[in-house]
Motif scaffolding. Structure first.
Motif, PDB file in Angstrom:
ATOM      1  N   ILE A 111      22.441  16.063 -19.680  1.00 35.80           N
ATOM      2  CA  ILE A 111      21.382  15.955 -20.686  1.00 35.80           C
ATOM      3  C   ILE A 111      20.613  17.275 -20.793  1.00 35.80           C
ATOM      4  CG2 ILE A 111      19.270  14.729 -21.288  1.00 35.80           C
ATOM      5  CD1 ILE A 111      20.411  12.290 -19.800  1.00 35.80           C
ATOM      6  N   ILE A 112      20.322  17.883 -19.645  1.00 41.24           N
ATOM      7  CA  ILE A 112      19.609  19.165 -19.652  1.00 41.24           C
ATOM      8  C   ILE A 112      20.492  20.259 -20.239  1.00 41.24           C
ATOM      9  CG2 ILE A 112      18.558  20.934 -18.193  1.00 41.24           C
ATOM     10  CD1 ILE A 112      17.839  18.686 -16.228  1.00 41.24           C
ATOM     11  N   GLY A 113      21.781  20.232 -19.867  1.00 39.56           N
ATOM     12  CA  GLY A 113      22.699  21.274 -20.328  1.00 39.56           C
ATOM     13  C   GLY A 113      22.868  21.314 -21.828  1.00 39.56           C
ATOM     14  N   GLU A 114      22.723  20.160 -22.503  1.00 36.39           N
ATOM     15  CA  GLU A 114      22.834  20.129 -23.957  1.00 36.39           C
ATOM     16  C   GLU A 114      21.664  20.830 -24.635  1.00 36.39           C
ATOM     17  OE1 GLU A 114      23.289  16.266 -25.543  1.00 36.39           O
ATOM     18  OE2 GLU A 114      25.333  16.006 -24.836  1.00 36.39           O
ATOM     19  N   TYR A 121      22.105  28.565 -18.106  1.00 37.00           N
ATOM     20  CA  TYR A 121      22.035  27.381 -17.235  1.00 37.00           C
ATOM     21  C   TYR A 121      23.030  27.487 -16.088  1.00 37.00           C
ATOM     22  CZ  TYR A 121      21.897  22.360 -16.118  1.00 37.00           C
ATOM     23  OH  TYR A 121      21.773  21.137 -15.486  1.00 37.00           O
ATOM     24  N   LEU A 122      24.255  27.892 -16.413  1.00 41.80           N
ATOM     25  CA  LEU A 122      25.297  28.021 -15.395  1.00 41.80           C
ATOM     26  C   LEU A 122      25.012  29.180 -14.449  1.00 41.80           C
ATOM     27  CD1 LEU A 122      28.005  26.948 -14.400  1.00 41.80           C
ATOM     28  CD2 LEU A 122      29.152  28.383 -16.095  1.00 41.80           C
ATOM     29  N   THR A 123      24.479  30.266 -14.981  1.00 41.22           N
ATOM     30  CA  THR A 123      24.168  31.425 -14.136  1.00 41.22           C
ATOM     31  C   THR A 123      23.118  31.084 -13.084  1.00 41.22           C
ATOM     32  OG1 THR A 123      24.692  32.982 -15.917  1.00 41.22           O
ATOM     33  CG2 THR A 123      23.270  33.778 -14.148  1.00 41.22           C
ATOM     34  N   VAL A 124      22.046  30.428 -13.504  1.00 46.20           N
ATOM     35  CA  VAL A 124      20.990  30.047 -12.557  1.00 46.20           C
ATOM     36  C   VAL A 124      21.543  29.101 -11.493  1.00 46.20           C
ATOM     37  CG1 VAL A 124      18.801  28.821 -12.315  1.00 46.20           C
ATOM     38  CG2 VAL A 124      19.131  30.416 -14.208  1.00 46.20           C
ATOM     39  N   GLY A 125      22.378  28.144 -11.918  1.00 44.99           N
ATOM     40  CA  GLY A 125      22.963  27.214 -10.959  1.00 44.99           C
ATOM     41  C   GLY A 125      23.827  27.907  -9.923  1.00 44.99           C
ATOM     42  N   MET A 126      24.613  28.885 -10.339  1.00 47.50           N
ATOM     43  CA  MET A 126      25.504  29.580  -9.407  1.00 47.50           C
ATOM     44  C   MET A 126      24.722  30.477  -8.444  1.00 47.50           C
ATOM     45  SD  MET A 126      28.733  30.479 -11.907  1.00 47.50           S
ATOM     46  CE  MET A 126      29.885  30.787 -10.574  1.00 47.50           C
ATOM     47  N   LEU A 127      23.693  31.128  -8.928  1.00 49.12           N
ATOM     48  CA  LEU A 127      22.894  31.983  -8.049  1.00 49.12           C
ATOM     49  C   LEU A 127      22.161  31.158  -6.992  1.00 49.12           C
ATOM     50  CD1 LEU A 127      21.385  34.499 -10.647  1.00 49.12           C
ATOM     51  CD2 LEU A 127      23.194  34.940  -8.963  1.00 49.12           C
ATOM     52  N   THR A 163      25.086  21.873 -12.073  1.00 48.93           N
ATOM     53  CA  THR A 163      25.090  22.693 -13.289  1.00 48.93           C
ATOM     54  C   THR A 163      26.496  23.114 -13.678  1.00 48.93           C
ATOM     55  OG1 THR A 163      24.775  24.715 -11.989  1.00 48.93           O
ATOM     56  CG2 THR A 163      22.803  23.591 -12.762  1.00 48.93           C
ATOM     57  N   GLY A 164      27.430  23.069 -12.739  1.00 42.81           N
ATOM     58  CA  GLY A 164      28.744  23.656 -12.976  1.00 42.81           C
ATOM     59  C   GLY A 164      29.652  22.867 -13.888  1.00 42.81           C
ATOM     60  N   TRP A 165      29.916  21.604 -13.538  1.00 45.15           N
ATOM     61  CA  TRP A 165      30.982  20.874 -14.221  1.00 45.15           C
ATOM     62  C   TRP A 165      30.694  20.605 -15.701  1.00 45.15           C
ATOM     63  CZ3 TRP A 165      35.789  20.718 -13.672  1.00 45.15           C
ATOM     64  CH2 TRP A 165      36.570  19.731 -14.265  1.00 45.15           C
ATOM     65  N   PRO A 166      29.542  20.039 -16.085  1.00 39.72           N
ATOM     66  CA  PRO A 166      29.312  19.832 -17.516  1.00 39.72           C
ATOM     67  C   PRO A 166      29.369  21.128 -18.322  1.00 39.72           C
ATOM     68  CG  PRO A 166      27.692  18.632 -16.220  1.00 39.72           C
ATOM     69  CD  PRO A 166      28.406  19.540 -15.272  1.00 39.72           C
ATOM     70  N   ILE A 221      30.135  34.988  -2.706  1.00 41.18           N
ATOM     71  CA  ILE A 221      31.148  34.971  -3.773  1.00 41.18           C
ATOM     72  C   ILE A 221      30.648  34.196  -4.990  1.00 41.18           C
ATOM     73  CG2 ILE A 221      33.438  34.099  -4.404  1.00 41.18           C
ATOM     74  CD1 ILE A 221      34.346  34.772  -1.568  1.00 41.18           C
ATOM     75  N   ILE A 222      30.080  33.004  -4.785  1.00 40.83           N
ATOM     76  CA  ILE A 222      29.632  32.208  -5.938  1.00 40.83           C
ATOM     77  C   ILE A 222      28.432  32.876  -6.619  1.00 40.83           C
ATOM     78  CG2 ILE A 222      28.123  30.677  -4.586  1.00 40.83           C
ATOM     79  CD1 ILE A 222      28.880  28.430  -6.477  1.00 40.83           C
ATOM     80  N   ALA A 223      27.577  33.539  -5.856  1.00 49.01           N
ATOM     81  CA  ALA A 223      26.455  34.257  -6.471  1.00 49.01           C
ATOM     82  C   ALA A 223      26.966  35.424  -7.318  1.00 49.01           C
ATOM     83  CB  ALA A 223      25.500  34.753  -5.395  1.00 49.01           C
ATOM     84  N   ALA A 224      27.967  36.139  -6.813  1.00 53.22           N
ATOM     85  CA  ALA A 224      28.550  37.248  -7.582  1.00 53.22           C
ATOM     86  C   ALA A 224      29.202  36.744  -8.864  1.00 53.22           C
ATOM     87  CB  ALA A 224      29.571  37.994  -6.725  1.00 53.22           C
TER      88      ALA A 224
END
Length: 543
Positions: A111-114, A121-127, A163-166, A221-224
């Protein structure tokens, strides 16, 4: 003149549209690979957190032989607080804290991702996921023995990983149409197993010497990859069209009054179409509004001539759908509940397989971690085979539209295979390797198909009338429900394994049969529809 090398001719045969699709495919593949890479270390490190200390020498005492022998402190090899007899329950609770937070967060994430730019959104989640993964490893560096610390880190990491999958499914669904979606998603979804394999190998390399690095390296690695996501991810083909149109439009200095360029559109998730219109009153004949950049001409920048106006289609931007409307899409409830049990099985293997191999085959943590990667190798093959043609049986998944039938067949075969694995794994390394490959394919096949091709199909169902923004919510509902099973499975495994590993396998077989039962209605509907219209994909009617 020398002939053009065949490799160059092959590369030149692809147009710009195809290159951008390939780039998006590869980038999203690597992005979600890093998510699973960062989840895997906990399963490898479990056997190091609680070692088999039966070899610990007992200190002899000269004064009184009747006193209890004392263990050498330097040989007390388990990591507190996992050195207790209830260590399996503690490890299960730690898994549950991550997966429960992941399941709850997944419902909100779609819902948030939409409503936010997917790239940011994905960048913040990965960092933030990289931060919390590293934080778990720093528990070793700073000698932290508080269970609350590790549970907090797991809960926080579970929330941000939603945050990743959707995000990646929405992005890949935007770029690839329905025509060969099963094949595309089958190949693309192997990122889950590839991430598990890489995570196992990285964690296994450090686990015996410094298990903190088993978390810190994947966290970095995931942050990069989060930084790479921010720099390069293109959310939707229309974003590229708008950028191309802006770069090709002449400046207002050259054409002061003839041009009126509308630049106030939002190309984030609404993706309004860009149109070309001839200016009324010009010397040339006036034309009706026509599409400047169509869906099939992604990335082609058409230079706009004079006496033309770039305008934006005036239709309202598609609004995000509600949670209840998404549930009413035909098939969402059935596939969501099926995934609950399918993911229960898959994540129990993900979090507990290395420890089971350590206990059953009496191997150290590194060898058990390396051996467990074979399960994911089988998962790669299984995830692809459910989506491509096998032995002339055109896949059920793409051309026949029988997603539910494909899942049901694999679930039916998976249950007896799990029982066989529990028996054969006691007879040596060779049979164990073979059964790991087979189990991986049958367990991960339905899981892969539901979370990718099925989610994308339902998220673009005809009842939504072309509202592509629904894809993120539908994906989150399906995977969020599955994540409930992913949370329950490892927790039950920790409780039942205290009574023997056979109880764990009985639980996994029961879950497979329940998943099969939940799909029977859709299977019957698919076959009834196929008898009426052979070769036509099934269209489920809205409830």
């Amino acid at each position: 003149m020398a002939p053009v090398p065949p490799g160059i001719r092959f590369l030149a045969s692809f147009n710009r549209d195809q290159w951008y699709k390939a780039f998006t495919f590869a980038l999203t593949f690597l992005l979600y690979t890093s998510f699973h890479l960062s989840r895997k270390p906990i399963s490898i490190v479990k056997s190091e957190l609680h070692k088999n200390c039966s070899h610990v020498m007992r200190a002899p005492t000269e004064s009184s032989s009747g006193q209890q022998p004392v263990l050498h402190p330097e040989l007390d090899c388990s990591w507190k607080p996992f050195d207790r007899n209830n260590y399996k329950q503690l490890l299960g609770a730690m898994d549950y804290s991550f997966l429960c937070a992941y399941a709850i967060g997944m419902y909100l994430s779609g819902i948030i991702g939409e409503r936010l730019p997917i790239r940011l959104y994905l960048t913040v989640g990965m960092l933030t996921s990289g931060l919390f993964t590293c934080l778990f490893g720093l528990g070793y560096v700073y000698d932290i023995h508080s269970l609350g610390f590790y549970v907090f880190v797991q809960v926080a990491n579970g929330l941000v990983q939603t945050t990743g999958w959707p995000s990646v499914v929405t992005c890949i669904g935007n770029w690839f149409g329905k025509g060969r979606r099963g094949l595309i998603m089958g190949l693309w979804n192997s990122h889950t197993s590839v991430g598990n394999i890489l995570g196992s190998l990285i964690a296994g390399y450090y686990v015996s010497s410094n298990w903190g690095l088993s978390f810190i390296v994947p966290g970095v690695i995931i942050a990069a990859m989060g930084v790479i996501c921010f720099l390069f991810l293109i959310e939707h083909p229309n974003d590229l069209k708008i950028a191309c149109a802006q770069s090709s439009a002449p400046s207002s200095q050259n054409i002061p009054s003839l041009w009126k360029v509308h630049k106030n559109w939002n190309g984030v998730n609404g993706h309004k179409d860009l149109y070309l219109q001839y200016k009324p009153g010009a010397k040339t004949q006036s034309w009706d509004t026509e599409l400047l950049l169509g869906q099939e001409s992604i990335g082609v920048c058409v230079p706009v001539q004079q006496q033309q106006v770039v305008v934006v289609k005036s239709e309202a931007e598609p609004s995000p759908i509600s949670f209840m409307r998404a549930l009413r899409i035909p098939g969402v409830v059935e596939f969501s509940l099926c995934l609950l049990f399918a993911k229960l099985v898959s994540y129990t293997f993900l979090f507990w397989l290395p420890l089971y191999i350590t206990k059953a085959a009496h191997l150290d943590a590194k060898k058990a971690g390396d051996l467990s990667t074979l399960f994911d190798v089988g998962g790669i093959v299984g995830g692809i085979l459910v989506c491509v043609d096998v032995c002339g049986v055109s896949v059920i998944s793409d051309k026949m539209g029988k997603r539910a039938t494909t899942c049901a067949v694999m679930l039916l075969l998976a249950a007896p295979t799990l029982y066989g694995f529990s028996m054969i794994s006691q007879f040596g390394l060779g049979p164990t390797i073979g059964m790991l490959l087979v189990c991986g394919g049958l367990v991960n096949g339905p899981y892969a198909l539901i979370t990718t091709a099925v989610s994308a199909d339902l998220g673009t169902h005809k009842s939504l009338k072309g509202n592509a923004r629904a894809l993120s919510t539908v994906t989150a509902i399906i995977d969020g429900t599955g994540s409930v099973g992913a949370a329950v499975g490892p927790l039950l495994a920790g409780l039942l394994s205290a009574q023997g590993w056979d109880q764990v396998f009985y639980m996994l077989m029961t879950a497979d049969f329940l998943a099969l039962l939940l799909l029977l209605r859709l299977v019957m509907k698919e076959h009834c529809s196929h008898r009426k219209r052979p070769g036509v994909a099934v269209e489920l009617k809205e409830h």
